[in-house]
Design a protein around this motif. Structure first.
Motif, PDB file in Angstrom:
ATOM      1  N   VAL A  77      10.680  19.782 -29.226  1.00 54.85           N
ATOM      2  CA  VAL A  77       8.968  19.430 -28.595  1.00 54.85           C
ATOM      3  C   VAL A  77       9.342  18.126 -27.642  1.00 54.85           C
ATOM      4  CG1 VAL A  77       7.933  17.518 -29.572  1.00 54.85           C
ATOM      5  CG2 VAL A  77       7.883  19.647 -31.246  1.00 54.85           C
ATOM      6  N   PHE A  78      10.801  16.999 -27.890  1.00 49.35           N
ATOM      7  CA  PHE A  78      11.389  16.639 -26.762  1.00 49.35           C
ATOM      8  C   PHE A  78      11.528  17.026 -25.482  1.00 49.35           C
ATOM      9  CE2 PHE A  78      14.737  14.289 -24.990  1.00 49.35           C
ATOM     10  CZ  PHE A  78      14.095  12.746 -24.472  1.00 49.35           C
ATOM     11  N   ILE A  79      11.866  18.319 -25.582  1.00 48.94           N
ATOM     12  CA  ILE A  79      12.110  19.269 -24.771  1.00 48.94           C
ATOM     13  C   ILE A  79      11.222  20.299 -24.022  1.00 48.94           C
ATOM     14  CG2 ILE A  79      13.890  21.105 -23.807  1.00 48.94           C
ATOM     15  CD1 ILE A  79      15.920  20.249 -25.478  1.00 48.94           C
ATOM     16  N   THR A  80      10.987  20.590 -24.964  1.00 44.28           N
ATOM     17  CA  THR A  80       8.989  22.119 -24.214  1.00 44.28           C
ATOM     18  C   THR A  80       8.327  20.863 -24.050  1.00 44.28           C
ATOM     19  OG1 THR A  80       9.147  21.957 -26.401  1.00 44.28           O
ATOM     20  CG2 THR A  80      10.452  23.382 -25.639  1.00 44.28           C
ATOM     21  N   GLY A  85       4.901  20.816 -19.528  1.00 43.29           N
ATOM     22  CA  GLY A  85       2.859  19.894 -18.939  1.00 43.29           C
ATOM     23  C   GLY A  85       3.193  19.999 -17.245  1.00 43.29           C
ATOM     24  N   HIS A  86       5.199  19.927 -17.001  1.00 40.95           N
ATOM     25  CA  HIS A  86       4.968  19.693 -15.505  1.00 40.95           C
ATOM     26  C   HIS A  86       4.798  20.998 -15.061  1.00 40.95           C
ATOM     27  CE1 HIS A  86       7.909  18.989 -12.033  1.00 40.95           C
ATOM     28  NE2 HIS A  86       8.385  20.138 -12.328  1.00 40.95           N
ATOM     29  N   LEU A  87       5.336  22.090 -15.856  1.00 39.49           N
ATOM     30  CA  LEU A  87       5.201  23.559 -15.280  1.00 39.49           C
ATOM     31  C   LEU A  87       3.347  23.534 -15.219  1.00 39.49           C
ATOM     32  CD1 LEU A  87       8.266  25.808 -17.166  1.00 39.49           C
ATOM     33  CD2 LEU A  87       7.948  25.050 -14.771  1.00 39.49           C
ATOM     34  N   ALA A  91       1.962  24.716 -11.720  1.00 46.32           N
ATOM     35  CA  ALA A  91       1.417  26.235 -11.535  1.00 46.32           C
ATOM     36  C   ALA A  91      -0.061  25.837 -10.610  1.00 46.32           C
ATOM     37  CB  ALA A  91       0.801  26.364 -12.773  1.00 46.32           C
ATOM     38  N   ALA A  92      -1.403  24.466 -11.701  1.00 42.21           N
ATOM     39  CA  ALA A  92      -2.451  24.050 -11.007  1.00 42.21           C
ATOM     40  C   ALA A  92      -2.021  23.641 -10.130  1.00 42.21           C
ATOM     41  CB  ALA A  92      -2.487  23.122 -11.829  1.00 42.21           C
ATOM     42  N   TYR A  93      -1.308  22.781  -8.876  1.00 40.52           N
ATOM     43  CA  TYR A  93      -1.096  22.822  -7.556  1.00 40.52           C
ATOM     44  C   TYR A  93      -1.327  24.038  -6.406  1.00 40.52           C
ATOM     45  CZ  TYR A  93      -0.433  19.488  -4.062  1.00 40.52           C
ATOM     46  OH  TYR A  93      -0.759  18.741  -2.375  1.00 40.52           O
ATOM     47  N   ARG A  94       0.146  24.786  -7.561  1.00 44.27           N
ATOM     48  CA  ARG A  94       0.171  26.417  -5.891  1.00 44.27           C
ATOM     49  C   ARG A  94      -1.438  27.121  -5.771  1.00 44.27           C
ATOM     50  NH1 ARG A  94       5.938  27.418  -4.774  1.00 44.27           N
ATOM     51  NH2 ARG A  94       6.914  25.229  -5.629  1.00 44.27           N
ATOM     52  N   SER A  95      -1.797  26.975  -7.291  1.00 46.42           N
ATOM     53  CA  SER A  95      -3.245  27.503  -6.818  1.00 46.42           C
ATOM     54  C   SER A  95      -4.544  27.565  -6.847  1.00 46.42           C
ATOM     55  CB  SER A  95      -3.503  28.453  -8.695  1.00 46.42           C
ATOM     56  OG  SER A  95      -3.536  27.279  -9.317  1.00 46.42           O
ATOM     57  N   GLY A  96      -4.041  25.958  -6.288  1.00 49.21           N
ATOM     58  CA  GLY A  96      -4.985  25.289  -5.836  1.00 49.21           C
ATOM     59  C   GLY A  96      -6.402  24.404  -6.115  1.00 49.21           C
ATOM     60  N   VAL A  97      -5.810  24.282  -7.215  1.00 47.19           N
ATOM     61  CA  VAL A  97      -7.134  23.101  -8.075  1.00 47.19           C
ATOM     62  C   VAL A  97      -6.672  22.237  -7.423  1.00 47.19           C
ATOM     63  CG1 VAL A  97      -7.504  22.370 -10.555  1.00 47.19           C
ATOM     64  CG2 VAL A  97      -6.064  24.472 -10.144  1.00 47.19           C
ATOM     65  N   SER A  98      -8.012  21.151  -6.888  1.00 44.20           N
ATOM     66  CA  SER A  98      -7.831  20.254  -6.511  1.00 44.20           C
ATOM     67  C   SER A  98      -7.565  19.102  -6.679  1.00 44.20           C
ATOM     68  CB  SER A  98      -9.406  20.333  -5.873  1.00 44.20           C
ATOM     69  OG  SER A  98     -10.693  20.122  -6.567  1.00 44.20           O
ATOM     70  N   MET A  99      -6.850  17.989  -6.367  1.00 42.40           N
ATOM     71  CA  MET A  99      -6.807  16.500  -7.170  1.00 42.40           C
ATOM     72  C   MET A  99      -8.284  16.288  -7.382  1.00 42.40           C
ATOM     73  SD  MET A  99      -3.676  15.582  -5.060  1.00 42.40           S
ATOM     74  CE  MET A  99      -2.728  14.570  -5.737  1.00 42.40           C
ATOM     75  N   TRP A 100      -8.416  15.062  -7.777  1.00 43.30           N
ATOM     76  CA  TRP A 100      -9.583  14.267  -8.037  1.00 43.30           C
ATOM     77  C   TRP A 100      -9.688  13.310  -7.348  1.00 43.30           C
ATOM     78  CZ3 TRP A 100      -8.873   8.067  -9.767  1.00 43.30           C
ATOM     79  CH2 TRP A 100     -10.328   7.473 -10.430  1.00 43.30           C
ATOM     80  N   GLU A 101     -11.151  13.545  -6.539  1.00 40.81           N
ATOM     81  CA  GLU A 101     -10.939  12.418  -5.231  1.00 40.81           C
ATOM     82  C   GLU A 101     -11.031  11.184  -4.684  1.00 40.81           C
ATOM     83  OE1 GLU A 101     -15.075  11.534  -8.157  1.00 40.81           O
ATOM     84  OE2 GLU A 101     -13.926  13.664  -7.159  1.00 40.81           O
ATOM     85  N   ASN A 102     -10.046  10.551  -5.764  1.00 42.67           N
ATOM     86  CA  ASN A 102      -9.984   8.687  -5.757  1.00 42.67           C
ATOM     87  C   ASN A 102      -8.091   9.055  -5.669  1.00 42.67           C
ATOM     88  OD1 ASN A 102     -12.376   7.551  -5.434  1.00 42.67           O
ATOM     89  ND2 ASN A 102     -12.944   7.377  -7.577  1.00 42.67           N
ATOM     90  N   SER A 103      -7.794   9.967  -6.102  1.00 45.05           N
ATOM     91  CA  SER A 103      -5.919  10.130  -5.859  1.00 45.05           C
ATOM     92  C   SER A 103      -6.419   9.497  -4.250  1.00 45.05           C
ATOM     93  CB  SER A 103      -6.016  11.778  -5.769  1.00 45.05           C
ATOM     94  OG  SER A 103      -5.971  11.948  -7.376  1.00 45.05           O
TER      95      SER A 103
END
Length: 131
Positions: A77-80, A85-87, A91-103
């Protein structure tokens, strides 16, 4: 030792359960997938680790049984958890999921731009060698 140990084990399990509830609350209330991923990986991983550590201490001190399964569960659990979560976030960033508008900060954008430029340069080099 008995009452102090019971108190510490109960405190660890209770704190782990509270962190799990906080993680669930974060999954519901946070505005975008990146913040939700952070809530799911950080607090849920710590909550599960505290609960497993409490169970390990209970088995060790009160039942006099060292559980290798619990130790392996803690390690995995400590490793995975954080790696998964990072992966998911990448993956969400590379597929174009937009960030929150206040980021206000996007650290990955310039890095991905440099990576794309390196990929284009390496492809041009491959084409010039073949042609």
């Amino acid at each position: 030792m008995s009452q102090i140990g019971e108190f510490l084990i109960a405190l660890m399990v209770l704190l782990g359960a509270l962190l799990g509830a906080l993680s669930a609350f974060g999954l519901i209330r946070l505005p975008d997938v990146y913040m939700r991923s952070h809530a799911a990986t950080k607090s849920a991983t710590l909550g599960v680790l505290l609960i497993l550590a409490g169970a390990f201490l209970y088995f060790t001190f009160y039942l006099e049984h060292v559980s290798a399964k619990l130790l392996l569960g803690i390690v995995f659990v400590f490793i995975t958890g954080p790696v998964g979560g990072h992966l998911n976030g990448r993956a969400a960033y590379r597929s174009g999921v937009s960030m929150w508008e206040n980021s206000v900060l996007d650290d990955l954008k310039p890095e991905l731009k440099r990576e794309r430029e390196r990929m284009r340069a390496s492809r041009k080099g491959e084409h010039s060698e073949k042609g």
